[in-house]
Design a protein around this motif. Structure first.
Motif, short mmCIF file in Angstrom:
data_model
loop_
_atom_site.label_atom_id
_atom_site.label_comp_id
_atom_site.label_asym_id
_atom_site.label_seq_id
_atom_site.Cartn_x
_atom_site.Cartn_y
_atom_site.Cartn_z
N SER A 114 -16.28 6.92 -16.91
CA SER A 114 -15.54 7.56 -17.85
C SER A 114 -14.63 8.31 -17.37
CB SER A 114 -16.46 7.97 -18.91
OG SER A 114 -17.43 7.01 -19.41
N ILE A 115 -13.85 8.01 -16.46
CA ILE A 115 -12.85 8.89 -15.77
C ILE A 115 -11.37 8.83 -16.30
CG2 ILE A 115 -11.57 9.33 -13.70
CD1 ILE A 115 -13.82 8.53 -11.90
N SER A 116 -10.89 9.86 -16.81
CA SER A 116 -9.83 9.83 -17.65
C SER A 116 -8.61 10.17 -16.92
CB SER A 116 -9.94 10.63 -18.72
OG SER A 116 -10.00 12.03 -18.60
N SER A 117 -8.60 10.78 -15.77
CA SER A 117 -7.42 11.45 -14.87
C SER A 117 -7.85 11.48 -13.51
CB SER A 117 -6.98 12.76 -15.21
OG SER A 117 -6.09 13.16 -14.63
N ALA A 118 -7.39 10.75 -12.52
CA ALA A 118 -7.55 10.89 -11.08
C ALA A 118 -6.64 10.44 -10.39
CB ALA A 118 -8.73 9.73 -10.80
N ILE A 119 -6.79 10.85 -8.96
CA ILE A 119 -5.84 10.56 -7.93
C ILE A 119 -6.55 9.88 -6.83
CG2 ILE A 119 -4.27 12.57 -8.09
CD1 ILE A 119 -5.92 13.99 -5.90
N TYR A 120 -6.12 9.05 -6.04
CA TYR A 120 -6.73 8.12 -4.83
C TYR A 120 -6.04 8.69 -3.68
CZ TYR A 120 -8.48 4.49 -2.23
OH TYR A 120 -9.41 3.77 -1.21
N VAL A 121 -6.86 9.10 -2.82
CA VAL A 121 -6.50 9.67 -1.50
C VAL A 121 -6.65 8.63 -0.48
CG1 VAL A 121 -6.80 11.55 0.22
CG2 VAL A 121 -7.09 12.13 -2.25
N GLY A 122 -5.73 8.15 0.21
CA GLY A 122 -5.95 7.08 1.37
C GLY A 122 -4.75 7.18 2.56
N ASP A 123 -4.99 6.36 3.32
CA ASP A 123 -3.83 6.66 4.54
C ASP A 123 -3.09 5.00 4.85
OD1 ASP A 123 -6.36 5.48 5.61
OD2 ASP A 123 -5.68 5.49 7.27
N THR A 124 -3.36 4.00 4.07
CA THR A 124 -2.57 2.90 4.43
C THR A 124 -1.93 2.25 3.09
OG1 THR A 124 -4.47 1.48 3.66
CG2 THR A 124 -4.85 2.40 5.92
N GLN A 125 -1.01 1.21 3.75
CA GLN A 125 -0.37 0.69 2.51
C GLN A 125 -1.30 -0.01 1.41
OE1 GLN A 125 3.09 0.44 2.07
NE2 GLN A 125 2.77 -0.72 0.22
N GLY A 126 -2.22 -0.45 2.14
CA GLY A 126 -3.34 -1.25 1.09
C GLY A 126 -3.80 -0.26 0.02
N ASP A 127 -4.02 0.95 0.49
CA ASP A 127 -4.34 2.42 -0.35
C ASP A 127 -3.48 2.64 -1.43
OD1 ASP A 127 -6.83 2.53 1.15
OD2 ASP A 127 -5.91 3.84 2.21
N LEU A 128 -2.14 2.41 -1.10
CA LEU A 128 -1.06 2.74 -1.82
C LEU A 128 -1.14 1.73 -2.99
CD1 LEU A 128 1.65 3.81 -2.99
CD2 LEU A 128 2.98 2.49 -1.26
N ASP A 129 -1.15 0.35 -2.48
CA ASP A 129 -0.96 -0.64 -3.57
C ASP A 129 -2.21 -0.56 -4.45
OD1 ASP A 129 1.08 -1.64 -1.93
OD2 ASP A 129 -0.01 -3.18 -0.80
N ALA A 130 -3.57 -0.09 -4.08
CA ALA A 130 -4.52 -0.28 -4.77
C ALA A 130 -4.66 0.91 -5.79
CB ALA A 130 -5.64 0.15 -3.96
N ALA A 131 -3.81 2.04 -5.31
CA ALA A 131 -3.64 3.21 -6.44
C ALA A 131 -2.55 2.87 -7.46
CB ALA A 131 -3.00 4.65 -5.55
N ARG A 132 -1.56 2.07 -7.12
CA ARG A 132 -0.75 1.53 -8.16
C ARG A 132 -1.34 0.42 -8.95
NH1 ARG A 132 1.70 5.31 -6.60
NH2 ARG A 132 3.81 5.55 -5.44
N HIS A 133 -2.39 -0.44 -8.36
CA HIS A 133 -2.72 -1.38 -9.33
C HIS A 133 -3.66 -0.64 -10.50
CE1 HIS A 133 -4.82 -5.23 -10.06
NE2 HIS A 133 -6.14 -4.35 -10.39
N ALA A 134 -4.18 0.26 -9.80
CA ALA A 134 -4.99 1.20 -10.76
C ALA A 134 -4.40 1.90 -11.72
CB ALA A 134 -6.19 1.90 -9.93
N GLY A 135 -3.04 2.20 -11.33
CA GLY A 135 -2.38 3.23 -12.31
C GLY A 135 -2.37 4.74 -12.27
N ILE A 136 -2.82 4.92 -10.86
CA ILE A 136 -3.20 6.74 -10.69
C ILE A 136 -2.23 6.80 -9.56
CG2 ILE A 136 -5.26 6.52 -11.55
CD1 ILE A 136 -6.46 6.46 -8.84
#
Length: 205
Positions: A154-176
């Motif tokens: 039940s997370i309403s607001s988050a950031i994703y911390v990572g180091d690769t293009q795949g991490d960027l893509d994942a964050a974009r997919h999740a909308g955060i």
């Protein structure tokens, strides 16, 4: 933001040397007697899902044989990680301790099932994180696993911390928002925030 979701390799620690040693042992036992992995070899595939790694490393093998080899690698690396761990990035535990006072913390990594548990076992950091997920357990992409973690907790607001293009893509997919850990292994094409050291999260958040 309420929560921080972390990638693992290249974000929380550097396990490349341990994995290189483990995978060398595993593939040699699988018949590749002259195959030796280096830390740089492992770094070049960090962040990819296991089937993609298997295709890159063993393109000549069948899907069934690739899985057999990678399962052997997973067994060996989890055992070695539990025994000797990896290299935690500077001020990692101190920063996690401070972050946990004001945020909920989670891990989503593109690893095999059992790898995050091995990370916990090696370094005793499990208490800082509420939940984790990986494609080895769900069969989902990293972005889908981020969404799963958010829904399950039940997370309403988050950031994703990572180091690769795949991490960027994942964050974009999740909308955060994506926070680029510039001390890690990759160079994503974009980011929302950037940190040069792990403890800079204390300033950012």
């Amino acid at each position: 933001m309420e929560s921080i979701i972390f990638d693992l390799d290249g974000t929380l620690w550097d396990s490349r040397q341990t994995i290189a040693e483990a995978w060398t042992t595993a593939v040699q036992e699988q018949g590749y007697e002259e195959r030796v992995f280096t830390k740089d070899d492992i770094g070049s595939i960090m962040g990819l899902q296991i089937p993609v790694i298997a295709e890159r490393l063993f393109p000549m093998e069948t899907l069934e044989r690739r899985k057999e080899i990678m399962d052997a690698c997973a067994r060996e690396d989890q055992q070695m990680i539990r025994e000797q761990g990896g290299v935690l990035f500077p001020k990692l535990e101190e920063t996690l301790k401070e972050l946990k006072k004001t945020h909920r913390l989670f891990i989503v990594s593109n690893c095999e099932d059992g790898y995050i548990e091995a990370f916990y076992a090696a370094h005793g950091l499990e208490a800082y994180f509420e939940d984790f997920e990986n494609p080895g357990r769900t069969g989902l992409s990293k972005g889908e696993n981020i969404q799963l973690i958010m829904e399950r907790n039940s997370i309403s607001s988050a950031i994703y911390v990572g180091d690769t293009q795949g991490d960027l893509d994942a964050a974009r997919h999740a909308g955060i928002p994506f926070v680029f850990a510039a001390y890690g292994f990759g160079e994503p094409e974009a980011y929302d925030y950037k940190i040069e050291a792990f403890d800079q999260l204390l300033i950012l958040t």
